[in-house]
Design an enzyme around this catalytic site. Structure first.
Site, mmCIF file in Angstrom:
data_model
loop_
_atom_site.group_PDB
_atom_site.id
_atom_site.type_symbol
_atom_site.label_atom_id
_atom_site.label_comp_id
_atom_site.label_asym_id
_atom_site.label_seq_id
_atom_site.Cartn_x
_atom_site.Cartn_y
_atom_site.Cartn_z
ATOM 1 N N GLY A 46 0.826 -1.197 0.000
ATOM 2 C CA GLY A 46 0.000 0.000 0.000
ATOM 3 C C GLY A 46 0.861 1.248 0.000
ATOM 4 O O GLY A 46 2.025 1.226 0.405
ATOM 5 N N GLN A 51 2.778 9.984 1.349
ATOM 6 C CA GLN A 51 4.067 9.283 1.363
ATOM 7 C C GLN A 51 4.917 9.637 0.152
ATOM 8 O O GLN A 51 6.121 9.380 0.153
ATOM 9 C CB GLN A 51 3.863 7.771 1.422
ATOM 10 C CG GLN A 51 3.309 7.293 2.756
ATOM 11 C CD GLN A 51 3.136 5.799 2.750
ATOM 12 O OE1 GLN A 51 2.126 5.294 2.288
ATOM 13 N NE2 GLN A 51 4.150 5.101 3.246
ATOM 14 N N CYS A 88 5.930 -0.316 7.057
ATOM 15 C CA CYS A 88 5.544 0.849 6.261
ATOM 16 C C CYS A 88 6.698 1.224 5.340
ATOM 17 O O CYS A 88 7.856 1.182 5.738
ATOM 18 C CB CYS A 88 5.216 2.008 7.196
ATOM 19 S SG CYS A 88 4.649 3.503 6.374
ATOM 20 N N LEU A 89 6.356 1.604 4.122
ATOM 21 C CA LEU A 89 7.387 2.032 3.176
ATOM 22 C C LEU A 89 8.083 3.309 3.637
ATOM 23 O O LEU A 89 9.188 3.603 3.197
ATOM 24 C CB LEU A 89 6.785 2.225 1.784
ATOM 25 C CG LEU A 89 6.274 0.947 1.118
ATOM 26 C CD1 LEU A 89 5.598 1.274 -0.215
ATOM 27 C CD2 LEU A 89 7.397 -0.051 0.927
ATOM 28 N N HIS A 130 -4.366 1.124 7.640
ATOM 29 C CA HIS A 130 -3.015 1.690 7.650
ATOM 30 C C HIS A 130 -2.920 2.874 6.687
ATOM 31 O O HIS A 130 -2.431 3.949 7.053
ATOM 32 C CB HIS A 130 -2.008 0.592 7.262
ATOM 33 C CG HIS A 130 -0.588 1.057 7.188
ATOM 34 N ND1 HIS A 130 0.350 0.715 8.136
ATOM 35 C CD2 HIS A 130 0.059 1.832 6.280
ATOM 36 C CE1 HIS A 130 1.516 1.264 7.805
ATOM 37 N NE2 HIS A 130 1.357 1.940 6.680
ATOM 38 N N GLU A 131 -3.390 2.685 5.458
ATOM 39 C CA GLU A 131 -3.274 3.753 4.452
ATOM 40 C C GLU A 131 -4.188 4.927 4.772
ATOM 41 O O GLU A 131 -3.797 6.081 4.586
ATOM 42 C CB GLU A 131 -3.547 3.211 3.054
ATOM 43 C CG GLU A 131 -2.582 2.128 2.591
ATOM 44 C CD GLU A 131 -1.102 2.465 2.732
ATOM 45 O OE1 GLU A 131 -0.720 3.661 2.669
ATOM 46 O OE2 GLU A 131 -0.313 1.539 2.947
ATOM 47 N N HIS A 134 -2.619 7.328 7.131
ATOM 48 C CA HIS A 134 -1.690 8.277 6.496
ATOM 49 C C HIS A 134 -2.415 9.541 6.042
ATOM 50 O O HIS A 134 -1.853 10.635 6.095
ATOM 51 C CB HIS A 134 -1.004 7.640 5.279
ATOM 52 C CG HIS A 134 0.175 6.791 5.615
ATOM 53 N ND1 HIS A 134 1.318 7.281 6.225
ATOM 54 C CD2 HIS A 134 0.396 5.468 5.413
ATOM 55 C CE1 HIS A 134 2.189 6.310 6.373
ATOM 56 N NE2 HIS A 134 1.658 5.186 5.898
#
Length: 172
Positions: A46, A51, A88-89, A130-131, A134
């Site tokens: 994701g 991000q 997480c990225l 999660h997304e 953000h």
């Protein structure tokens, strides 16, 4: 399409709330394509627009079933709970135990700005939560139960042991 730079923990943009997308413009379409390419390149499941430095309510997710594009997503219902490692990225190579709903229902617009609804369980429910966090300027690190730890990739260990075995075989 183009790879975009993924912002890392500590970048102020990751703490900001995103604005809604009013309409699908060529610029927003390009953002979605770039986000997908960036997510796949980074081997993530994701990615949210902040991000990659864009304060818009856009997320892309792919848990292996094909890409899900969510524009202006809103959680409608949550149910149950699951606890597991989450990464997480924006914090590569790290993970921590996080409790999330096991089932979610959300509404969103797709890349054609058609209103959609989704019900998701387990990994997809976790990824959606999660997304969407953000988009509100929140990161999973604020929810971690215990310590954040280094991620150990099993396939790397297997590759190393296969190489070690091959080298040992050559020496005999």
């Amino acid at each position: 399409m183009a790879l975009r730079t993924i912002r890392l923990l500590g970048d102020e943009i990751l703490k900001k709330t995103c604005r809604e997308v009013a309409s699908m413009t060529p610029r927003t379409s390009q953002l979605i394509e770039d986000m997908l390419e960036t997510m796949y390149h980074a081997e993530g499941v994701g990615l949210a627009a902040p991000q990659v430095g864009v304060l818009r309510r856009v997320v892309v997710i792919d848990i292996g079933d094909g890409p899900l594009v969510m524009v202006n997503p809103v959680l409608l219902e949550t149910e149950g709970e699951q606890t597991g490692d989450e990464g997480c990225l924006s914090l590569p190579g790290k993970a921590g135990q996080v409790t999330r709903p096991n089932h979610v229902k959300a509404k969103y617009f797709d890349k054609d700005m058609q209103e959609c609804e989704i019900e998701a369980d387990e990994l997809l429910a976790r990824a959606i939560c999660h997304e969407l966090d953000h988009l509100e300027g929140r990161m999973y690190v604020d929810l971690v139960e215990g310590e954040i730890h280094d991620v150990v990739y099993e396939e790397d260990d297997e590759d190393e042991s296969e190489e070690d075995g091959a080298e040992a075989g050559e020496e005999n």
